[in-house]
Design an enzyme around this catalytic site. Structure first.
Site, mmCIF file in Angstrom:
data_model
loop_
_atom_site.group_PDB
_atom_site.id
_atom_site.type_symbol
_atom_site.label_atom_id
_atom_site.label_comp_id
_atom_site.label_asym_id
_atom_site.label_seq_id
_atom_site.Cartn_x
_atom_site.Cartn_y
_atom_site.Cartn_z
ATOM 1 N N ARG A 1 0.993 -1.282 -0.106
ATOM 2 C CA ARG A 1 0.024 -0.021 -0.070
ATOM 3 C C ARG A 1 1.087 1.214 0.058
ATOM 4 O O ARG A 1 1.120 1.753 0.882
ATOM 5 C CB ARG A 1 -0.900 -0.021 1.221
ATOM 6 C CG ARG A 1 -2.134 1.043 1.073
ATOM 7 C CD ARG A 1 -2.128 1.814 2.446
ATOM 8 N NE ARG A 1 -1.176 2.824 2.282
ATOM 9 C CZ ARG A 1 -0.639 3.661 3.278
ATOM 10 N NH1 ARG A 1 -1.117 3.303 4.566
ATOM 11 N NH2 ARG A 1 0.449 4.635 2.872
ATOM 12 N N LYS B 1 11.728 8.222 2.928
ATOM 13 C CA LYS B 1 11.622 8.343 4.301
ATOM 14 C C LYS B 1 13.018 8.334 5.171
ATOM 15 O O LYS B 1 13.263 9.358 5.910
ATOM 16 C CB LYS B 1 10.936 7.179 5.065
ATOM 17 C CG LYS B 1 9.424 7.147 4.404
ATOM 18 C CD LYS B 1 8.506 7.956 5.437
ATOM 19 C CE LYS B 1 7.064 7.795 4.874
ATOM 20 N NZ LYS B 1 6.212 8.764 5.383
ATOM 21 N N GLU C 1 6.225 0.600 7.096
ATOM 22 C CA GLU C 1 6.004 1.870 6.199
ATOM 23 C C GLU C 1 5.200 1.177 5.145
ATOM 24 O O GLU C 1 5.418 0.201 4.302
ATOM 25 C CB GLU C 1 6.994 2.387 5.644
ATOM 26 C CG GLU C 1 6.531 4.001 4.936
ATOM 27 C CD GLU C 1 6.087 5.024 5.951
ATOM 28 O OE1 GLU C 1 6.696 5.213 7.225
ATOM 29 O OE2 GLU C 1 5.061 5.648 5.661
ATOM 30 N N ASP D 1 4.547 3.724 11.131
ATOM 31 C CA ASP D 1 4.534 5.482 10.642
ATOM 32 C C ASP D 1 2.947 5.758 10.232
ATOM 33 O O ASP D 1 2.682 6.785 10.614
ATOM 34 C CB ASP D 1 5.636 5.508 9.560
ATOM 35 C CG ASP D 1 5.816 7.071 9.278
ATOM 36 O OD1 ASP D 1 5.477 7.851 10.345
ATOM 37 O OD2 ASP D 1 5.749 7.370 8.284
ATOM 38 N N ASP D 2 2.410 5.003 9.676
ATOM 39 C CA ASP D 2 1.218 5.100 8.773
ATOM 40 C C ASP D 2 0.068 5.139 9.921
ATOM 41 O O ASP D 2 -0.962 5.708 9.924
ATOM 42 C CB ASP D 2 0.655 4.182 7.866
ATOM 43 C CG ASP D 2 1.886 4.236 6.675
ATOM 44 O OD1 ASP D 2 1.848 5.371 6.012
ATOM 45 O OD2 ASP D 2 2.854 3.352 6.655
ATOM 46 N N ASN E 1 -2.539 10.571 0.272
ATOM 47 C CA ASN E 1 -1.327 10.986 -0.417
ATOM 48 C C ASN E 1 -1.014 10.089 -1.827
ATOM 49 O O ASN E 1 -1.644 9.178 -1.510
ATOM 50 C CB ASN E 1 0.052 10.799 0.083
ATOM 51 C CG ASN E 1 0.340 11.607 1.404
ATOM 52 O OD1 ASN E 1 -0.079 12.898 1.335
ATOM 53 N ND2 ASN E 1 0.444 11.170 2.752
#
Ligand SMILES: O=C([O-])CC(=O)C(=O)O
Ligand SMILES: [Mg+2]
Length: 653
Positions: free
Chosen positions: A254, A272, A344, A367-368, A509
């Site tokens: 994803r 990142k 991530e 992070d998401d 995003n």
């Protein structure tokens, strides 16, 4: 403060003697690279690469003897600053504690010189090598006569970059720079952060991932595919840097809101981690991007002749779990338990499971789920100054109930519960989520995935977002669906009719997936919306009034969070650390930002902001007894700043 000098053995001449031209006239080396453990006489162990032809040097180096190249040149390079803590000496990250006496004892590493030095991105300075360096390091004739300062090189690089009108070309130019002159790359990124963030990060990195196969020139990061099953530890050992402190890993399922990009998701960990260095000050050599390739279900990529990954459908279930388990154990075995692993852009089903499973045994964060939650909570807390009322006075509606949506919702509820002492369960009731089937309500609970269940409140079924806005009457509308253009004119107008200052966050995003644009939010709300988005939007002019909008992106949080975890030697991530990071960010919004309608500070100050976030996070780590770097530095913010990598060229003497 004291600075550590270490002597480096340059083996240029040996390299030349042991090289030959092959039949095509190409220069070849007879030597094979081998890993060599280099031990300082003070006892701190370093591992580096040397060459087998230099085995005598390597053996000597391994015994702590400083070797000289055959013509006798020894180079001293100044390495990152060291700080003195509590009488002992500790490097900026709390590693390799040694006494002062040990620190002045040189230890040796082998570094390329001459032609190879110019092609070593970590040490290359382009035209920046001084006359003395050119003499000492076999560079005479390999460079044109001029000696150019780093500042001049920076101006030239920016000038050249700006000649490209297509963002993807700028991205490729930046990647080329990273791969040829790392320090110049970071100098550009740090000094021009607002201009270059949209290039090396969202939105351009999304397009780069989509086209990664065709723009692929040199590999970056580490690829671990199903082919490497049973050998992951060996694969990790192939990575040239041994002192890795942070890993960003994806399985590409994803990527942003662009879906399954398989192995081509590598652009994300690479991007990142370049922010970890530029925004958070972690050393580039401490950062390791990894892509785990278990196949892709993206038919277009499977048929694309330039696709760089495994040409098979995704492994699931046990096969997937076993590969991930092997990976996680190998990382811990190779780098120890203080290495930070950032998950991530995994798909929902794996993201929640991996976080749940490995947060008990490793220093991990997603992070998401968590980074996004922390940054959005900061924006909301700051926005209360403009909107009025407390957090508990708000009603929240999300479009999207995946990692970002449920992660943010939970952190808001936690903060609300902390502020009001109300039970978490009660706080959750102020937060509503809409997924692809409509409002999440109790009658749907049986069929809901586990991470959506806490949000199934009592309400009659509601099918569309517009109806949900009308029914729930939210003060805050948050888009985390990964689907663009879903905040329609009617939705924004309804928010504006319900609220004097509706808070609207379009988080998905890249820009193409944003729930609405800044222009739409401001136009449809007659300029009353407080708006921020995951990917950046430029200023918008409506009726000759200019509206700015902030970027609610986890890039504000993860670099500082990571620095705080690493400098304190954290062994686990705790929700309180995310709340601390969030509070630290919210406190950095200045009055002039509010006056401009902004709820985030500008990215130009990001390194200062990251140091403040790192300090607050580290404070929590110490308070919770999860720190392994003791004693605790007195001034955590100063300590964080002193830890930060700077990209200024070093002198080679
Ligand atoms: O990468 C970004 O810009 C933010 C993020 O984590 C995502 O959208 O998945
Ligand atoms: Mg992400």
């Amino acid at each position: 403060m004291l600075s550590l000098q270490r002597s480096s053995t340059f083996l240029a001449r040996e390299q030349r003697l042991s090289s030959y031209r092959d039949l095509t006239g190409t220069y070849r080396s007879k030597r094979r690279d081998v890993s060599v453990s280099v031990r300082s006489s003070g006892g701190g162990e370093r591992t580096t690469r040397a060459s087998a032809s230099a085995s005598a040097s390597a053996a000597a180096a391994a015994r702590g003897i400083v070797m000289e190249s055959t013509n006798g040149s020894v180079i001293k390079e100044v390495v990152d600053r060291k700080s003195t803590v509590g009488g002992g000496v500790q490097d900026a990250y709390g590693e390799d504690r040694a006494t002062e006496e040990q620190l002045v004892t040189p230890w040796s590493v082998t570094v390329a010189s001459g032609y190879s030095l110019l092609r070593d991105p970590h040490h290359n300075k382009g035209l920046g090598f001084t006359e003395k360096e050119r003499d000492a390091h076999y560079l005479r004739g390999l460079l044109p006569p001029v000696v150019a300062t780093q500042e001049l090189q920076e101006r030239k690089a920016m000038h050249n970059l700006r000649q490209y009108e297509v963002p993807l070309q700028r991205y490729m130019a930046m990647m080329d720079l990273q791969e040829t002159n790392e320090r110049l790359f970071y100098k550009l990124l740090i000094d021009h952060v607002e201009e270059l963030l949209p290039i090396v990060y969202t939105p351009t990195v999304g397009e780069a991932c989509q086209k990664y196969g065709s723009i692929f020139k040199r590999p970056q990061g580490l690829y671990i595919s199903l082919k490497e099953k049973g050998k992951i530890l060996e694969v990790l050992k192939n990575w040239p840097e041994k002192k890795v402190q942070v890993i960003v890993v994806t399985d590409g399922e994803r990527i942003l809101g662009l879906g399954d990009l398989g192995c081509q998701g590598m652009g994300i960990p690479v991007g990142k981690l370049s922010l970890y260095t530029a925004l958070g000050g972690l050393r580039p050599s401490a950062c390791l991007p990894i892509t785990i390739d278990v196949g892709t279900n993206n038919e277009k990529l499977l048929k694309d002749e330039f696709y760089i990954g495994l040409r098979q459908r995704r492994a699931r279930g046990q096969e997937y779990a076993e590969l991930l388990e092997e990976f996680m154990s190998a990382v811990k075995q190779n780098y120890g338990e203080k290495v930070l692993i950032q998950f991530e852009d995994f798909a929902n089903h794996n993201a929640f499971e991996l976080l749940e499973k490995y947060s008990k045994t490793h220093l991990v964060f997603n992070d998401d789920i968590q980074g996004t939650a922390s940054v959005v909570l900061a924006g909301i807390v700051a926005a209360l100054k403009l909107v009025g009322g407390s957090l508990a006075d708000q009603r929240f509606l999300f479009l999207g109930a995946g990692e970002a949506g449920t992660g943010i919702a939970e952190l808001i509820a936690l903060e609300m519960s902390k502020q009001t002492n109300a039970p978490l369960e009660e706080c959750r009731k102020k937060i509503w989520l809409v997924d692809s089937k409509g409002l999440i309500v109790s009658s749907r609970v049986e069929s809901l995935q586990h991470f959506k269940k806490p949000w199934a409140h009592e309400h009659e079924p509601v099918k569309t977002l517009l109806e949900a806005v009308q029914a729930i009457k939210p003060t805050v509308l948050i888009g985390s669906s990964g689907v663009g253009q879903t905040f329609t004119k009617e939705v924004v107008e309804t928010m504006a009719s319900l609220n004097k200052k509706p808070l609207i966050l379009s988080l998905s995003n890249p820009t193409s997936q944003s729930e609405c644009t800044a222009e739409q939010a401001y136009t449809w709300s007659e300029g009353r919306a407080i708006f921020a988005s995951g990917s950046p939007f430029g200023p918008v002019e409506i009726n000759r009034k200019t509206f700015l909008s902030g970027q609610a992106n986890n890039a504000y949080i993860f670099p500082g969070l990571g620095l705080g975890l690493i400098m304190s030697g954290a062994i686990r991530v705790h929700d309180d650390m995310l709340l601390a990071a969030s509070e630290a960010l919210a406190s950095q919004v200045a009055q002039e930002n509010f006056d401009a309608g902004l709820i985030y500070p500008p990215f130009t100050n990001i390194r200062k902001i990251s140091a403040k976030i790192a300090a607050k996070v580290a404070e929590k780590v110490y308070d919770l007894g999860l720190a392994s770097h003791l004693p605790r530095p007195e001034n955590l913010e100063k300590f964080a700043e002193s830890c930060m990598y700077t990209p200024i060229y070093r002198n080679y003497r």
